[in-house]
Design an enzyme around this catalytic site. Structure first.
Site, short mmCIF file in Angstrom:
data_model
loop_
_atom_site.label_atom_id
_atom_site.label_comp_id
_atom_site.label_asym_id
_atom_site.label_seq_id
_atom_site.Cartn_x
_atom_site.Cartn_y
_atom_site.Cartn_z
N ARG A 166 0.80 -1.22 0.00
CA ARG A 166 0.00 0.00 0.00
C ARG A 166 0.83 1.28 0.00
O ARG A 166 0.31 2.39 -0.11
CB ARG A 166 -0.91 -0.01 1.23
N LYS B 270 2.44 2.50 -2.12
CA LYS B 270 2.42 3.22 -3.41
C LYS B 270 1.20 4.12 -3.62
O LYS B 270 1.14 4.86 -4.58
CB LYS B 270 2.49 2.21 -4.56
N ARG B 271 0.22 4.05 -2.69
CA ARG B 271 -0.99 4.83 -2.98
C ARG B 271 -0.70 6.33 -3.00
O ARG B 271 0.11 6.83 -2.23
CB ARG B 271 -2.11 4.47 -2.00
N CYS C 16 13.68 30.06 27.29
CA CYS C 16 15.03 30.60 27.16
C CYS C 16 15.53 31.13 28.52
O CYS C 16 14.74 31.61 29.34
CB CYS C 16 15.08 31.70 26.11
N HIS D 254 18.18 28.18 22.05
CA HIS D 254 16.82 28.06 21.54
C HIS D 254 16.76 27.21 20.27
O HIS D 254 15.75 26.59 19.96
CB HIS D 254 16.29 29.47 21.25
N GLY E 63 2.28 18.07 18.82
CA GLY E 63 1.66 18.83 19.90
C GLY E 63 2.65 19.63 20.72
O GLY E 63 2.30 20.13 21.80
N HIS F 196 14.62 0.43 28.12
CA HIS F 196 14.50 0.70 26.69
C HIS F 196 13.82 2.04 26.45
O HIS F 196 13.17 2.60 27.34
CB HIS F 196 13.75 -0.43 25.97
N PHE G 233 -1.64 8.81 9.38
CA PHE G 233 -2.75 9.12 10.28
C PHE G 233 -3.22 7.84 10.97
O PHE G 233 -3.57 6.88 10.29
CB PHE G 233 -3.91 9.73 9.49
N GLU H 13 -7.75 2.47 12.52
CA GLU H 13 -6.73 2.28 13.54
C GLU H 13 -7.28 2.51 14.94
O GLU H 13 -6.91 1.82 15.89
CB GLU H 13 -5.55 3.24 13.28
O1 LIG Z 1 -8.06 5.18 3.22
P1 LIG Z 1 -7.79 6.65 3.30
O2 LIG Z 1 -8.99 7.49 3.58
O3 LIG Z 1 -7.00 7.15 2.13
O4 LIG Z 1 -6.80 6.81 4.55
C1 LIG Z 1 -7.15 7.21 5.83
O5 LIG Z 1 -7.91 6.21 6.54
C2 LIG Z 1 -7.24 4.97 6.77
C3 LIG Z 1 -8.14 4.09 7.61
O6 LIG Z 1 -8.41 4.65 8.89
C4 LIG Z 1 -5.88 5.16 7.42
O7 LIG Z 1 -5.17 3.94 7.40
C5 LIG Z 1 -5.04 6.21 6.70
O8 LIG Z 1 -3.86 6.46 7.45
C6 LIG Z 1 -5.85 7.50 6.56
O9 LIG Z 1 -5.11 8.48 5.87
O1 LIG Z 2 2.50 19.73 27.94
P1 LIG Z 2 2.47 20.32 26.56
O2 LIG Z 2 3.78 20.17 25.82
O3 LIG Z 2 1.95 21.71 26.51
O4 LIG Z 2 1.39 19.41 25.77
C1 LIG Z 2 1.67 18.35 24.91
O5 LIG Z 2 2.15 17.19 25.59
C2 LIG Z 2 1.25 16.61 26.55
C3 LIG Z 2 1.88 15.33 27.07
O6 LIG Z 2 2.12 14.36 26.07
C4 LIG Z 2 -0.13 16.35 25.94
O7 LIG Z 2 -1.03 16.00 26.97
C5 LIG Z 2 -0.68 17.56 25.19
O8 LIG Z 2 -1.87 17.19 24.52
C6 LIG Z 2 0.36 18.06 24.19
O9 LIG Z 2 -0.12 19.20 23.52
#
Ligand SMILES: O=P(O)(O)O[C@H]1O[C@H](CO)[C@@H](O)[C@H](O)[C@H]1O
Ligand SMILES: O=P(O)(O)O[C@H]1O[C@H](CO)[C@@H](O)[C@H](O)[C@H]1O
Lengths: 351, 351
Positions: free
Chosen positions: B28, B30-31, B55, B116, B162, B299, B315, B320
């Site tokens: 897949r 290649k899509r 900083c 920074h 995030g 690990h 995604f 998923e």
């Molecule tokens: O099949 P699509 O819409 O191109 O792809 C989307 O949905 C799929 C199923 O949840 C995911 O595996 C893909 O990562 C997402 O981009």
């Molecule tokens: O704490 P931050 O960096 O503002 O926030 C980020 O990391 C957190 C921990 O993984 C998450 O809960 C938040 O959704 C994300 O935006």
């Protein structure tokens, strides 16, 4: 020492469907956001887009033309994650760590409407009933194939959710194994049913209706609620009032009720930020392995990522990936917001 | 019927650390992609940004000034997901479905460098050793607090993950419970250890070294590899060769080796698409509950989302979320790509 206040104090909640916890941080909703903003397209889409591979009459990547369909339209995914070929396989039991097995399956795309610009909440009840009938037919047809033991119906809505085409559509991935999340759910549903002689979700729904706090919409046959253990900010679940395992068990009235609650819930979603609200949704129901599955109780999950605005989503990243899902707003607060919003789509009112 | 070919045929692989499967769709990759592209900033950052709250010398949201720190710097997260307050709590056993418990914890931010603009791969070995020493100190100090039973060290790198500030930093969330993912892992590690008298990861590492196919970097004390069951496109794991449970067990040589492999692995990552490669990473190690935990084996996980280019990520959405993690490129192919890339950062070569 202060007494535990679930509306204020950091806590964990337990999800009995998958036997996992979620960390809830009610006080954290106030933190400022300086991170990534999502790009949400506000462009008005045309009814028909000549470059869209899902619009009626257009040609897809593989050279095939779509029919001039008038309601919903189903085709095999041109870039499917699974294939139908039967594969010869002998398990190598010496491999403790390199455990793999071939997987057969079929992926289909379900166009919800010939209209390029019409999302689920903007369709009329007839149109949505039509999608439900298509889902029923696909569940039956795919489920009847001998090697297909599970049919996953789902929708990725919005580019934030990896959806690559705004033309309203969902997908169906049918396969020989029970996917991980479904297998976990089935195990917990079965343990509950064996112990209590009723489905977990029948009892859970009663408890939620008694409490009322997390109910978003209730009609004669279905309830939309924010689960007590919701992980996404505005996560919801639609649960059937009557106990049955699969979408093909719907009565005619239930089909109409389900279409109605789908339209109302997704309209409320769009009304949260006056934007097309992105989400992944999907139905969890009985496997198609030919066994009875009295433990299954029809339900549909909605996992929408937006948190503070049309452009700021919740990131399930570092801590969430390595540790545990985490949320900043309580499920009760989200339910209250959704409950109070109109179930008439904001665009309708503009007309 | 065709024989199973793991390099070509759709299949599932089993992850013994969390007892879950992943769907692999080699064909897949290649899509074509017509969906969302990520915005990756290519702007050169200044050494020092007067508006950055990380900083040295700058004022944070709560009005406190950062010291003029010269190596790494740790402070309590101003918007922590948990609080330290002890909360009075009586479990209500009547609640089958509304199971919640207060959670105490401490969140800290670890600035990796006063600079920074200097990400982990661009730092020198001394600087990275310094971060490791900071992690050791935090693991010890936080772990010694009576109610803290788990210390999660992690980094969210890049706005796609995030991360809200490009100033190089990670986080530590320490808490009283074992988070869900850690609890699952511990359960499987323990079952393996009880049965085999060795840690699962000691045996797994031997099997991977014998195969060689998924190894990315090997030095005297650590191996970086793409796990057989990797879910993210370029997911890797760093495993210690010697069996020990926690970062404070490092010898001086191991500290240097770990700093080196961290620099090399993250440099290879940046070299995949000549961009600052986003990821969430984190260390899984012994809980700090005072028990022995002979089953734990140090690990570190790296979960990077990019798939096809600096702007197209994988995604993990609909299927998923509702079904099972899915990947489009085999772990062997990803390992080969990472292995063949230079471990010298592309920016170094430009200088
Ligand atoms: O099949 P699509 O819409 O191109 O792809 C989307 O949905 C799929 C199923 O949840 C995911 O595996 C893909 O990562 C997402 O981009
Ligand atoms: O704490 P931050 O960096 O503002 O926030 C980020 O990391 C957190 C921990 O993984 C998450 O809960 C938040 O959704 C994300 O935006």
């Amino acid at each position: 020492m202060k007494n535990f206040d679930i509306t204020e104090d950091p806590h964990r909640r337990f999800n009995p469907l998958i036997n996992e916890w979620v960390l809830v941080s009610p006080h954290r909703a106030k933190r400022p956001w300086q991170g990534q903003n999502e790009t949400i397209s506000t462009e008005a889409l045309p009814n028909y887009d000549p470059t869209c591979y899902l619009c009626p009459g257009n040609v897809r990547a593989n050279g095939v033309s779509n029919p001039k369909y008038e309601s919903s339209f189903v085709f095999e995914n041109d870039f499917a994650a699974m294939k139908q070929d039967e594969i010869m396989f002998e398990e190598d039991i010496k491999h403790t760590f390199f455990k793999a097995q071939p997987e057969r399956g079929i992926s289909r795309v379900v166009c919800f409407s010939p209209r390029h610009d019409l999302t689920l909440p903007e369709m009329n009840i007839d149109g949505i009933e039509n999608i439900i009938k298509t889902w029923q037919k696909e569940y039956t047809d795919l489920g009847n194939i001998k090697y297909i033991n599970h049919v996953q119906i789902f929708e990725n809505k919005g580019s934030v959710m990896g959806c690559s085409n705004p033309h309203p559509h969902g997908q169906i991935w049918a396969q020989s194994s029970l996917p991980t999340q479904v297998e976990k759910t089935q195990k917990n549903l079965k343990a509950y049913f064996d112990k209590n002689g009723k489905t977990m979700l029948a009892d859970y729904l009663q408890a939620e209706l008694r409490s009322g706090e997390r109910i978003v919409i209730e009609n004669d046959h279905f309830v939309a609620l924010v689960p007590f253990w919701a992980t996404w900010p505005y996560e919801t679940m639609i649960i059937s009032k009557r106990t049955f395992g699969k979408i093909t068990d719907f009565t005619a009235d239930e089909t109409t009720s389900f279409a109605t609650i789908l339209k109302q819930l997704t309209s409320k979603y769009d009304n949260v930020f006056n934007t097309s609200f992105p989400y992944s949704s999907g139905i969890h129901q009985s496997p198609t392995d030919g066994l009875e599955h009295a433990e299954w109780h029809f339900h549909m999950h909605f996992y929408p990522p937006l948190l503070r605005s049309a452009t700021v989503k919740k990131f399930m990243v570092g801590y969430e990936m390595l540790g545990e899902s985490q949320r900043d707003i309580t499920p009760e607060k989200s339910a209250e917001i959704l409950r109070q919003l109109s179930d008439v789509h904001y665009k309708t009112k503009l007309k």
